[in-house]
Design an enzyme around this catalytic site. Structure first.
Site, PDB file in Angstrom:
ATOM      1  N   SER A 179       0.817  -1.221   0.000  1.00  0.00           N
ATOM      2  CA  SER A 179       0.000   0.000   0.000  1.00  0.00           C
ATOM      3  C   SER A 179       0.846   1.264   0.000  1.00  0.00           C
ATOM      4  O   SER A 179       1.939   1.301   0.561  1.00  0.00           O
ATOM      5  CB  SER A 179      -0.877   0.044   1.254  1.00  0.00           C
ATOM      6  OG  SER A 179      -1.854  -0.936   1.190  1.00  0.00           O
ATOM      7  N   GLU A 229      -4.113 -13.274   1.715  1.00  0.00           N
ATOM      8  CA  GLU A 229      -4.437 -12.279   2.735  1.00  0.00           C
ATOM      9  C   GLU A 229      -5.936 -12.300   3.033  1.00  0.00           C
ATOM     10  O   GLU A 229      -6.366 -12.276   4.186  1.00  0.00           O
ATOM     11  CB  GLU A 229      -4.013 -10.877   2.259  1.00  0.00           C
ATOM     12  CG  GLU A 229      -4.280  -9.788   3.288  1.00  0.00           C
ATOM     13  CD  GLU A 229      -3.766  -8.422   2.843  1.00  0.00           C
ATOM     14  OE1 GLU A 229      -3.463  -8.259   1.636  1.00  0.00           O
ATOM     15  OE2 GLU A 229      -3.669  -7.532   3.692  1.00  0.00           O
TER      16      GLU A 229
END
Lengths: 405, 371, 405, 371
Positions: free
Chosen positions: A136, A251
């Site tokens: 991110s 994830e």
């Protein structure tokens, strides 16, 4: 169809339980080694996780689903689930290895070079390597593929510059998986490379973010002229998006596969607080159990598919959303049960502050691994067969996109 | 029938909002949060501008307004999550005005108007939270009252000189006015709270004169006084929640308009805007029900239904709004450097102080079935 | 701020109630002249509405907010609301004039020519003219401005061809308000004209639609070479979109201003069914009352603004959505209270089948006058100040749009 | 642990779905709806293909399957809202197999397998709906049982020859097997229902031989038989609801993909797709909980919690899904010429038959607190 344990599974469960009884303390009601509240001693928690992982490895319980050639047990997703169900009843710390074992391992097994596998997989299972995820960026959010951290080839190395955010446990990590842009002239998905980064490399600065819970689980990570050898590229230059899909799918599964509490904890809480007989509270408890049952059986279905080496269907996406919803509603129910005591925080909090932390950490569940909104879109597309949302920027060069940050 | 605010009310609303917006900046609130959670500069400013004195009668240096005007000021506070105990002093002023003896009024009201007196109200009880049945017990003997008991998490108690403590006095509900600073047998244990508001557990083992019972000598109904205190407290908290909801929606609108994803602002994604619009509707429901309850209280009408409805929305509605706002901020909401988390923490903490939505529905249900 | 009646308002209310007591029967619990269930005698209901409207007119209670020059009373929105609140306690039929009095009247008052006003306003108030609305088309839906019914000038007339749908009570209407496209080369909003149509004109075919409730309230309307004199244009050729806004705003207000039941009816139902003491039922009743209170006060705020000749704020949009939500939840609560009896339908139904009809008619509330989704968008824009959704087709010629149907 | 269907189960599921899809077309269902609501051609087709005989033991001409296989067939029925009483005959077959005397089995099971016998189950009671405490009373006297009482809205009763009627027989729960066609004292009053399913009020004032009590002579626990009947009924209805939810979502997906507004398909508006996706998640929750409950019943395990959970989702979840689907169809959903309304009507009617979500939560709550 056989929803309970088969005889073999029951044996495996008994074996797991016996071993756990011998090596791990039982959970008690109000304190958990693996509680979400690590605001006071996060470093201690990380060390406890390393220690427990090492015990698991020494006794042959690490990497249950990993192939034997990589130090695993080559067992099925169902066996792993059985072990985890049993382990959930004991007071052991495991969260630190979510990235290393849950995401990095499967990615390296699928896409890593033999050298990369050789170097990292065993240490990960032994609890020697903590990994973090440098995906991110402040400007990318749900549009991960728009990321702007640059990696430029220089001799045998790549030189990386940029800023990452939401780096779980970055301050304790030995290694990172990193996505960086290596070709800005291609469309956004096509110019990304997936790297292994040694977190001791010069030029890395990790700054903890204080979260709403007071915990500093996440970090901002600044990368300035960080050098990575080309041998640390996973899956080839500019092929990183494909590799990242393996990581991201794992994830999601991880987040959807459950937390450190269950609806039963809620029932126990109500009983301890003397309000389990209140008809309104009891209704909320029954709702929580009903939600938990759906998660349980959606999970069974997912693991059935995985054990048959099939791709799980879109129910796996439903699982993460349903789990996030269950997390929020259960935390709200608990807060309602606690009444005014729910305001107390930190050392003054009751019930080890676990429910307050759950309430506040709902957002990590609902945002991490793809936001609720993105998950809904994918379900509409894959579950209901609706046309995909138009992505007009999909084929434009990354350089030409209207980006921020 | 007129839902418009009067000229005076508009002035009060705007003045309060201006002070809170100018003084309770994000930086200032952050600073205060780290150093005890009570902005004494702002407190003084509110006194100087007359906001503290809103509900104090003119003869004691105030302007004699009521629950509606207090609510308007509290909306402005909530909007800026400003850390001062305004609802406590406002509700205390109204309780003293309506039920206090002349001596009690003369003793406390001027200090409230000037901001010198910080007041606290110990509503919460341990276990099942029925404000109307205090567990702290008092007994009278020869002009003195002996009080023993425990009140958890009393807001701003460690900063307050005057504490309003509901007690069961010889079998009937009364409110004791306790000097929290200098009475022997008052033990305060500060506790940490979700939104960093200063609170303290209050342990009482005290002897006070009977003159310290609210309305002593003027023949009030203690149960009515306690009900009034409770209802005004709920409406004050509901008004704060209106401001909290407003503030969190304003930040959300800014975020959705400014943040770009997939080449478009977030506001171009209906999944975000529809959710924000739901928040707006809920906030408006909170606003009209809180104002209505305040108005009915200020007119002296029976407001039990109205207060229960306002409290329900303030508890349930605010949690919905701040949860949506927090979620819509994505990752940035989790970072305490960004202000939206404060609205979330206030929203859930105030909801805890208000009591659960379910409890208010139950109260309302009893009123409905009775009629 | 004064939330209760002023002395004058209380007087007005008393006067209204006294007159109603003298002229209308009280509602009883289980049968309503104005119930939603008109599946058995819709024509009779229409006639009952005509009769009652004529009584209202004769006694000076029609058109309370209309200017006196048009036969109204020139009174405030608050007075009208007071009269309606009182009237809601009596068993009278009014629904048929929703379009005529609620939408057509205000539109003609604002935009009609003196001749149009002269010709229609008084008959509407007297209950002599039932109107219907020919706006929606099968292909237009929420995108009303994309409508394709064509009107072409021919001498002093316009000739209309096209198909309309969701025409309330079209089979009983004397007149219609009609939107038709008169210039296809302009952008979609700019080529529409607003007409008055005599429903006895040749070329009109009205086909009732049987709704899920069994009622035939709505119709499809086919227009084939229907001639309308140019003097029946309201507000000028190609200016129809602006005129339609007045009609649509009044439609929203009408829908948001309440139904033929209240939360109290729900409480009564629970009491009759002996379950008002059940804690779960009671909680739902309290929720219904809480919702109803917000509608009441949002309505007060709206009427306060209207009485001060101010435009109401976005709360008026909140009102319609909150009302639709209240309607659905209350119907679901009632169905829950009725249990298995809720399945019974038609003559076998209990409680005059009103709750079953409410459940099934929720969709008309949530779709008519702008869907829930459209209302949310407008609230996001006007209430929260979010940017308007991009409308790329706004300035393109209507002819070039990607339309269906 | 294996959630996959077996080869046989896949065959059953596909066969049933194929028959329902081919026979219960929109036009056919519309036609049947207008002429009594029972598709006898389809009924015969289901018999011919062995679907009727699924739960009948092999010795009586069936294939001896259980609750899971019945559930799979019912999902296919629900998906096509096909008007036949399959859950009634399937659950009746299982009850006769598990609890019937050899004579009773031999009397009724062959007819069920061939489709000749239409069975009905009179579960509903008037007022508070506690299936386990029947209000219809029976008393034994000299080898005969006299039964008096009323059962409202019995599904397909006017078409059934065999009625399973829970009764309180001399103080304990039993199930009477009543010939609804030729017993003196059986009065049936057909009633109209929301989804046009044929139902009738059943008034009983009859004398039947004791041999007509389920399990007579083989020493069954009547209460257990009734619980089993109830639990199998709930799971059958839950499976129907899974199909209803599936079908309504499929129509919704088609509508959203095909309908254009503002120059784009509705599916390009997140406000619609997010809502549809929520429906998908709910439908999956319904599916896994219904299958789990069916499996536990078929294995003979204690399934009280599992059935309560499945019934909760089938009642609450289905209503959410069909309400969303109906809404997302906009105006067209209101027109009975378009099929989606039928899913809405089925969804809410089946929810009424199942009993309220709240009631199932209460039952579950009692089980949770007891453990």
């Amino acid at each position: 169809m056989h929803i309970g344990d088969t005889r073999e599974e029951a044996d495996y469960r008994a074996q797991a339980r016996a071993w756990l009884e011998a090596h791990a303390p039982r959970k008690c009601d109000t304190h958990r080694a693996d509680s979400v509240d690590h605001s006071r001693d996060l470093a201690g928690h990380v060390q406890a996780c390393r220690d427990w992982q090492s015990v698991l490895f020494d006794h042959g319980w690490a990497g249950i689903t990993w192939p034997e050639q990589f130090g695993g047990k080559g067992a099925s997703a169902i066996q792993a689930a059985i072990f985890n169900e049993e382990m959930a009843q004991f007071d052991v710390a495991v969260g630190t290895f979510a990235v290393s074992i849950g995401m990095v391992g499967p990615t390296l097994i699928a896409h890593g070079s033999p050298e990369q596998q050789q170097k990292h997989l065993a240490p990960i299972l032994k609890g020697e390597e903590v990994w973090c995820q440098l995906f991110s960026e402040p400007g990318s959010g749900s549009d991960l593929a728009s990321l702007g951290t640059r990696a430029v080839r220089d001799g045998d190395d790549w030189v990386v510059n940029g800023q990452k955010v939401w780096t779980s446990l970055g301050q304790y990590a030995d290694y990172a998986i990193l996505l960086a842009r290596t070709d800005g002239d291609r469309p956004k998905h096509a110019g990304i490379t997936y790297f292994i980064l040694d977190m001791k490399s010069p030029g890395i600065e990790v700054r903890p973010i204080t979260q709403i819970t007071g915990v500093q689980h996440f970090n901002e990570t600044f990368l300035t002229d960080v050098r990575i050898p080309d041998s640390n590229v996973v899956g080839g230059a500019n092929e990183g998006w494909k590799v990242a899909q393996t990581t991201l799918a794992n994830e999601r599964n991880f987040i959807g596969s459950g937390g450190s509490w269950s609806a039963t904890d809620l029932v126990d809480l109500a009983q301890r607080r003397g309000c389990a007989a209140d008809p309104h509270v009891r209704q909320r408890l029954a709702e929580a159990v009903s939600r938990q049952e759906t998660l349980k059986y959606l999970g069974f279905r997912m693991r059935t598919a995985m054990s048959q080496k099939r791709m799980p269907g879109p129910e796996i996406l439903a699982l993460k959303l349903a789990f996030a919803n269950h997390w929020r509603l259960s935390a709200e129910t608990a807060i309602g049960i606690l009444g005014a005591d729910a305001m107390l925080w930190g050392d003054d909090a009751i019930e080890d502050n676990q429910w307050g932390h759950h309430l506040l950490s709902q957002f990590a569940i609902r945002i991490g691994g793809g936001t609720d909104e993105i998950q809904h879109n994918i379900i509409a597309e894959r579950g209901l067969g609706l046309p995909r949302e138009p992505t007009p920027d999909k084929n434009l060069p990354w350089r030409s996109l209207n980006r921020v940050g | 029938m007129n839902f418009d605010l009067s000229e005076e009310q508009l002035v009060i609303r705007d003045l309060a909002l201006q002070i809170f917006t100018e003084q309770a900046t994000v930086e200032r609130v952050k600073e205060v949060e780290k150093s005890g959670g009570f902005d004494r500069d702002l407190w003084q400013q509110l006194a100087n501008s007359g906001i503290q004195a809103l509900c104090v009668p003119e003869e004691f240096g105030g302007s004699g307004f009521g629950a509606v005007e207090l609510a308007l000021a509290l909306v402005g506070q909530g909007r800026n999550v400003a850390p001062v105990p305004l609802w406590l002093s406002g509700v205390t002023a109204l309780a003293l005005t309506d039920f206090g003896s002349p001596t009690q009024q003369a003793t406390y009201l001027p200090g409230i108007a000037s901001g010198e007196t910080v007041a606290s109200i110990a509503l919460a009880e341990q276990g099942v939270n029925d404000v109307m049945r205090p567990t702290v017990v008092g007994s009278t003997s020869g002009g003195r009252v002996h009080i023993e008991g425990f009140k958890p998490a009393v807001p701003f108690a460690q900063h307050a000189s005057l504490g309003l403590v509901p007690i069961d006095l010889d079998g009937s509900a009364q409110i004791a006015l306790v000097d929290l600073r200098s009475t022997t047998g008052v033990a305060l244990t500060p506790v940490a709270t979700t939104n960093h508001e200063p609170q303290a557990h209050l342990e009482l083992d005290i002897d006070i004169p009977v003159e310290a019972i609210l309305g002593h000598g003027v023949g009030i109904d203690g149960r009515e006084a306690l009900r009034s205190l409770y209802e005004h407290s709920l409406v004050g908290l509901a008004a704060l929640q209106v401001g909290v909801a407003e503030g969190s929606l304003a930040l959300t609108a800014t975020h959705l308009s400014g943040r770009t994803q997939f080449g478009k602002p977030l506001s171009a994604f209906q999944a975000t805007t529809q959710r924000a619009a739901d928040g707006y509707i809920t906030a408006e429901a909170m606003r009209v029900t809180a104002l209505n309850a305040a108005w009915r209280l200020s007119e002296g009408f029976d407001a039990r239904r109205d207060v229960a409805v306002a409290a329900y929305w303030a508890s349930e509605g605010a949690q919905q709004v701040v949860t949506a706002a927090q979620h819509l901020h994505g990752g940035i909401g989790a970072d305490v450097e960004y202000p939206v988390h404060r609205y979330f923490l206030w929203g859930i903490q105030l909801a805890s102080v208000l009591g659960s939505a379910s409890a208010h529905l139950s109260r309302l249900g009893n009123l409905i079935a009775r009629t």
